[in-house]
Design an enzyme around this catalytic site. Structure first.
Site, mmCIF file in Angstrom:
data_model
loop_
_atom_site.group_PDB
_atom_site.id
_atom_site.type_symbol
_atom_site.label_atom_id
_atom_site.label_comp_id
_atom_site.label_asym_id
_atom_site.label_seq_id
_atom_site.Cartn_x
_atom_site.Cartn_y
_atom_site.Cartn_z
ATOM 1 N N HIS A 93 5.805 3.229 -8.276
ATOM 2 C CA HIS A 93 5.932 3.639 -6.872
ATOM 3 C C HIS A 93 6.185 2.442 -5.958
ATOM 4 C CE1 HIS A 93 1.267 3.438 -6.226
ATOM 5 N NE2 HIS A 93 1.796 2.368 -5.681
ATOM 6 N N GLU B 99 5.612 8.239 -4.787
ATOM 7 C CA GLU B 99 5.218 8.375 -6.182
ATOM 8 C C GLU B 99 6.394 8.885 -7.021
ATOM 9 O OE1 GLU B 99 2.558 7.058 -6.973
ATOM 10 O OE2 GLU B 99 0.742 7.876 -6.049
ATOM 11 N N ASN C 241 2.933 2.841 -11.802
ATOM 12 C CA ASN C 241 3.806 3.956 -12.183
ATOM 13 C C ASN C 241 5.189 3.837 -11.539
ATOM 14 O OD1 ASN C 241 3.342 4.563 -9.520
ATOM 15 N ND2 ASN C 241 2.220 6.470 -9.888
ATOM 16 N N ASP D 133 2.726 2.156 4.871
ATOM 17 C CA ASP D 133 1.978 3.388 4.638
ATOM 18 C C ASP D 133 0.559 3.306 5.180
ATOM 19 O OD1 ASP D 133 1.272 1.494 2.724
ATOM 20 O OD2 ASP D 133 2.063 2.618 1.041
HETATM 21 C C1 F6R Z 1 0.869 -0.781 -0.298
HETATM 22 C C2 F6R Z 1 1.794 0.042 -1.054
HETATM 23 C C3 F6R Z 1 1.710 0.188 -2.533
HETATM 24 C C4 F6R Z 1 1.304 -1.067 -3.283
HETATM 25 C C5 F6R Z 1 1.231 -0.808 -4.776
HETATM 26 C C6 F6R Z 1 0.751 -2.023 -5.534
HETATM 27 O O1 F6R Z 1 1.169 -0.741 1.085
HETATM 28 O O2 F6R Z 1 2.587 0.642 -0.449
HETATM 29 O O3 F6R Z 1 2.976 0.618 -2.999
HETATM 30 O O4 F6R Z 1 2.227 -2.072 -3.021
HETATM 31 O O5 F6R Z 1 0.359 0.260 -5.024
HETATM 32 O O6 F6R Z 1 -0.573 -2.279 -5.187
HETATM 33 P P1 F6R Z 1 -1.328 -3.591 -5.697
HETATM 34 O O7 F6R Z 1 -0.631 -4.744 -5.023
HETATM 35 O O8 F6R Z 1 -2.736 -3.413 -5.214
HETATM 36 O O9 F6R Z 1 -1.178 -3.626 -7.162
#
Ligand code: F6R
Length: 264
Positions: free
Chosen positions: A138, A143, A136, A67
Site C-alpha cells: 500500500h 490498500e 502489502n 492520510d
Molecule cells: C503513512 C502511510 C503508510 C505508511 C506505510 C509504511 O502516512 O501512508 O502508507 O507509509 O504503512 O509504514 P511504516 O513506515 O511504519 O512501515
C-alpha cells in the site's frame, strides 16, 4: 523509476533529507506531500538538523499529509496530525497554518475529502510527495485492490495494516479501521515522488513494486508509470531485487555524470 540502494536506514534518511532540502532550496515555496509511519522518522530528524544548521528553511513551504485515521481527534497521540507536529513541525521554522492533514473528525468526511483535493489544487499541486511502503504494497492507505485512479476518500484498512499499526495503540484502546487517504490518482499527480523503504519486512513488497506487473493488487506498482519517481532502499529492503546490480550500476553512472556537471 530510479532505484537507489544504500547500505543502512541511516543512509536512506540522509539521502531523503538531502533530496527534500534540494527541492526546497530550488523552490522555497514548495508544496510537499508528507507521510507518517516509522520509515520517515529518521528523515524528519535529519531535516530538523538541517534546519537547525541553517541549511534549509521551511518558512514558505506548504505541506499536505497523505492520510489520517477517521474517528480520532488531532490531539490523540496516535493521530497523524499529532505525529507530524511531534516528529517534524514543532521543530522546524514552518508556519503550521500551511500544514494540512485530512480531518479525521469532520462531521462530513466525504465533503472533507473533496475539500482536501481542492486545497491541493489551490496550493498549485504537490511538487514532491514523500511515501513509505506498506508490507502489502500500500501507499498512503490505498490498500491492495484500490483503484489506481482513485482520489482522496474514505478507505477501510486491511486486517494486516490494522495489525501492523496495533503496536502504536495501548491494549484495549480504540483503534480506527477507517481512514481518509489521498487517492492513488492524487499521489500520481505529484511532480516528483520519493518513496523510502527499509528493512527486510519490506523486501517482498519492494520486489513487486519495482519488478512486478502493474496491478491494483500491489498499489505501489503504479509508481512504474510516474516520470519522476525515486525509490530509496536500504540493502535489506532491496535484498529480493533481481536487477539489483543494474540499479546500482545506473546510480553509479548518474553520480559520475552529475560530478561532471551533466544533470541527466
Ligand atoms: C503513512 C502511510 C503508510 C505508511 C506505510 C509504511 O502516512 O501512508 O502508507 O507509509 O504503512 O509504514 P511504516 O513506515 O511504519 O512501515
Amino acid at each position: 523509476m530510479q532505484v537507489v540502494i544504500l547500505p543502512q536506514p541511516f543512509d536512506v534518511a540522509q539521502y531523503a533529507a538531502d533530496f527534500i532540502s534540494k527541492q526546497i532550496r530550488h523552490k522555497p515555496s514548495s508544496v510537499l506531500g508528507l507521510a507518517t509511519g516509522s520509515t520517515p522518522i529518521a528523515t524528519y530528524q535529519a531535516l530538523i538538523e538541517l534546519v537547525r544548521q541553517g541549511a534549509v528553511s521551511f518558512q514558505h513551504v506548504h505541506t499536505f499529509n497523505l492520510d489520517e485515521y477517521l474517528g480520532i481527534p488531532a490531539t490523540h497521540p496516535q493521530s497523524y496530525r499529532h505525529f507530524m507536529n511531534e516528529e517534524l513541525f514543532n521543530h522546524i521554522d514552518i508556519d503550521v497554518a500551511r500544514t494540512q492533514v485530512p480531518d479525521g473528525m469532520s462531521n462530513d468526511p466525504i465533503q472533507a475529502c473533496t475539500r482536501y483535493e481542492q486545497a491541493i489544487q489551490d496550493a498549485g499541486g504537490i511538487d514532491l510527495q514523500l511515501l513509505g511502503l506498506g508490507r502489502n504494497g500500500h501507499i498512503g492507505f490505498n490498500e491492495p485492490s484500490s483503484s489506481l485512479a482513485s482520489r482522496t476518500r474514505i478507505k477501510t484498512l486491511t486486517p494486516a495494516t490494522v495489525a501492523d499499526n496495533a503496536r502504536f495503540f495501548a491494549p484495549g484502546e480504540f483503534q480506527p479501521h477507517l481512514s481518509i487517504t489521498m487517492g492513488i490518482g492524487t499521489i500520481m499527480e505529484a511532480r516528483k515522488i520519493l518513496l523510502l523503504a527499509t528493512g527486510d519486512t519490506k523486501a517482498s513488497a519492494v520486489k513487486t513494486m519495482v519488478e512486478g506487473a502493474l496491478s491494483a493488487a500491489c498499489p505501489a506498482t503504479i509508481l512504474q508509470m510516474h516520470p519522476q519517481a525515486t525509490v530509496v532502499l536500504d540493502s535489506a529492503a532491496a535484498s529480493l531485487l533481481e536487477m539489483r546490480e543494474f540499479y546500482q550500476y545506473i546510480e553509479h553512472e548518474n553520480q559520475k555524470l552529475q560530478a561532471n556537471g551533466r544533470p541527466y
